[in-house]
Design a protein around this motif. Structure first.
Motif, PDB file in Angstrom:
ATOM      1  N   ALA A 143      11.500  15.203 -33.361  1.00  0.00           N
ATOM      2  CA  ALA A 143      10.318  15.885 -33.897  1.00  0.00           C
ATOM      3  C   ALA A 143      10.545  16.292 -35.349  1.00  0.00           C
ATOM      4  O   ALA A 143       9.641  16.195 -36.185  1.00  0.00           O
ATOM      5  N   GLU A 144      11.753  16.741 -35.668  1.00  0.00           N
ATOM      6  CA  GLU A 144      12.081  17.100 -37.050  1.00  0.00           C
ATOM      7  C   GLU A 144      12.027  15.876 -37.960  1.00  0.00           C
ATOM      8  O   GLU A 144      11.621  15.970 -39.120  1.00  0.00           O
ATOM      9  N   ALA A 145      12.458  14.732 -37.442  1.00  0.00           N
ATOM     10  CA  ALA A 145      12.511  13.509 -38.245  1.00  0.00           C
ATOM     11  C   ALA A 145      11.152  12.832 -38.383  1.00  0.00           C
ATOM     12  O   ALA A 145      10.966  12.008 -39.281  1.00  0.00           O
ATOM     13  N   TYR A 146      10.213  13.149 -37.498  1.00  0.00           N
ATOM     14  CA  TYR A 146       8.905  12.481 -37.477  1.00  0.00           C
ATOM     15  C   TYR A 146       8.264  12.472 -38.868  1.00  0.00           C
ATOM     16  O   TYR A 146       8.298  13.477 -39.568  1.00  0.00           O
ATOM     17  N   PRO A 147       7.701  11.339 -39.313  1.00  0.00           N
ATOM     18  CA  PRO A 147       7.472  10.081 -38.594  1.00  0.00           C
ATOM     19  C   PRO A 147       8.573   9.046 -38.800  1.00  0.00           C
ATOM     20  O   PRO A 147       8.377   7.873 -38.542  1.00  0.00           O
ATOM     21  N   GLN A 148       9.727   9.491 -39.253  1.00  0.00           N
ATOM     22  CA  GLN A 148      10.817   8.570 -39.567  1.00  0.00           C
ATOM     23  C   GLN A 148      11.586   8.191 -38.303  1.00  0.00           C
ATOM     24  O   GLN A 148      11.706   8.979 -37.363  1.00  0.00           O
TER      25      GLN A 148
END
Length: 226
Positions: A167-172
């Motif tokens: 979720a922290e990395a989203y959208p990666q």
């Protein structure tokens, strides 16, 4: 540009600095530059940058030393995107161990540099929020709970941390090695441990619903599609 960033680029090669400047400044971002590690560290500690783009191979003080010193001395977390010609897992683990937030391997497309820069800046903002809301998916950090469409998703502690990281990395996309480092660090773990946890997450997060949120990017890693 509404998402304009104030970026420090620490890179000793003038041609690379010029290419980055032409593209990112043309996209509306504000850039400062340093040609060596010591100058880069001084600027990073003195200015409230949204992001530091940091070359690994610098004269004198290299990128690892700069990142380590920045994490030890800065009063706040500054996202660091490390540029490197090294593509081995060991080198990336070492970089993450000093506090780098992401890696980009040379040669790279300038479009990808901007995408990663924006994603890191967004992730940094998300990291300061107690509740991450991604469409129907809600990650409550204070309660360490996950909900989808208002319904609780039952996860064990490690499964929760994996969903939180995605979720922290989203959208990666998060690579497998990034997830393993994020969850277990340098502690030894079974080779199929991540696979087991991904399977458990899918059963809890996706199986009861019509559309899967956790997607596999084959040969790379995992991403949330919300």
């Amino acid at each position: 540009m509404t998402n304009a960033l104030h970026i420090l680029v620490v890179e000793d090669q003038a041609a690379i600095r010029a290419n980055i400047a032409t593209y990112l400044e043309g996209r509306g971002h504000v850039l400062d530059f340093a040609g060596d590690g010591a100058q880069g560290l001084a600027l990073a500690l003195a200015q409230p940058y949204d992001l530091v783009v940091l070359d690994l191979m610098l004269p004198g003080m290299d990128g690892l030393a700069v990142c380590r010193a920045l994490r030890a001395r800065a009063s706040r977390h500054i996202p660091v995107l490390m540029l490197t010609a090294r593509d081995s897992l060991a080198d990336k683990v070492e970089g993450f161990g000093t506090g780098a937030d992401d890696y980009l391997t040379k040669p790279f497309a300038l479009e990808e540099l901007e995408v990663r820069a924006l994603a890191l800046a967004r992730r940094h903002l998300l990291n300061t929020e107690q509740v991450l809301e991604l469409g129907a998916l809600v990650v409550d950090r204070q309660r360490r709970e996950v909900r989808r469409d208002g319904l609780p998703v039952r996860l064990n502690a490690i499964d929760y941390r994996i969903v939180e990281a995605l979720a922290e990395a989203y959208p990666q996309v998060m690579t497998r090695s990034e997830l393993v480092w994020k969850i277990w660090g340098d502690e030894p773990t079974e080779s199929d441990a991540l696979r087991t946890h991904i399977y458990q997450i899918r059963r809890a997060l996706d199986k009861p619903f019509d559309r899967p949120l956790l997607k596999t990017v084959h040969g790379v890693g995992f991403v949330l599609e919300v």
